[in-house]
Write a protein that holds these residues in place. Structure first.
Motif: not given
Length: 200
Positions: A43-56, A136-149
């Motif tokens: 989720n790019y929107a979450e990434l931009t928020q993380l970006n601001s949290l790392l500024w200080g 690598v630090i992976f942050i999943s979107d999790d707005r919908q379920e993914i299927l096992p396959q």
């Protein structure tokens, strides 16, 4: 696994900061130690928020090691050839790179890997080779379920090129279900798995 969904981004930012502090301390003790932290969020929107949290860090904790965490949020800058030198210099000296596009991380990792390989070949064999850690630090979107396959992070990450993968799983039902699917994928790849609970 994060224990507080409401504070998910703050918790993710703290995980990034603590990962940086850990490897920065090692680098201060070992001159040949190099590291890069790739933060990949679907989720790019979450990434931009993380970006601001790392500024200080706005806390008044005097024991805080750093107030700024050197990072770069991947944008369309790298596609502009006139900015290529600036781009390569920036990612070379920036230990934390944030991106929502997995091929970007591969491109950076290849660029840095090739550079250090060339440096090693040019050095006298008596000199100690650089030890490179790429996390690598992976942050999943999790707005919908993914299927096992279905294709997911457990399928398309090239684990052979990375030292470790931190897969952040939130406590929402969808996040837990998706996390279990990825967990099984990691088991199928015979990866060494450690389960940690994050408490704020």
């Amino acid at each position: 696994m994060l224990s507080a969904v409401q504070q998910r981004l703050f918790s993710a930012a703290e995980i990034i900061k603590q990962t940086f502090i850990k490897h920065f301390k090692i680098q201060q003790q070992q001159s040949n130690y190099l590291f890069r932290i790739y933060v990949y969020a679907e989720n790019y929107a979450e990434l931009t928020q993380l970006n601001s949290l790392l500024w200080g860090d706005k806390s008044n904790n005097r024991n805080e090691v750093l107030q700024f965490y050197p990072h770069y949020l991947m944008t369309d800058l790298q596609t502009n050839e006139s900015n290529q030198i600036f781009y390569e210099t920036l990612i070379f000296y920036t230990p934390i790179v944030l991106s929502s596009n997995y091929p970007d991380l591969i491109k950076i990792d290849d660029f840095l890997g090739n550079y250090h390989k060339n440096q090693k070949n040019q050095k006298n064999q008596k000199n100690q080779a650089n030890k490179i850690e790429n996390i690598v630090i992976f942050i999943s979107d999790d707005r919908q379920e993914i299927l096992p396959q279905a294709n997911n992070i457990g399928d398309y990450f090239d684990f052979g090129r990375f030292s470790s993968l931190v897969d952040i799983v939130y406590t929402s039902p969808i996040a837990v279900k998706n996390g279990r699917i990825r967990y099984r994928k990691y088991q199928q790849k015979n990866l060494e798995i450690k389960h940690l609970v994050w408490n704020r």
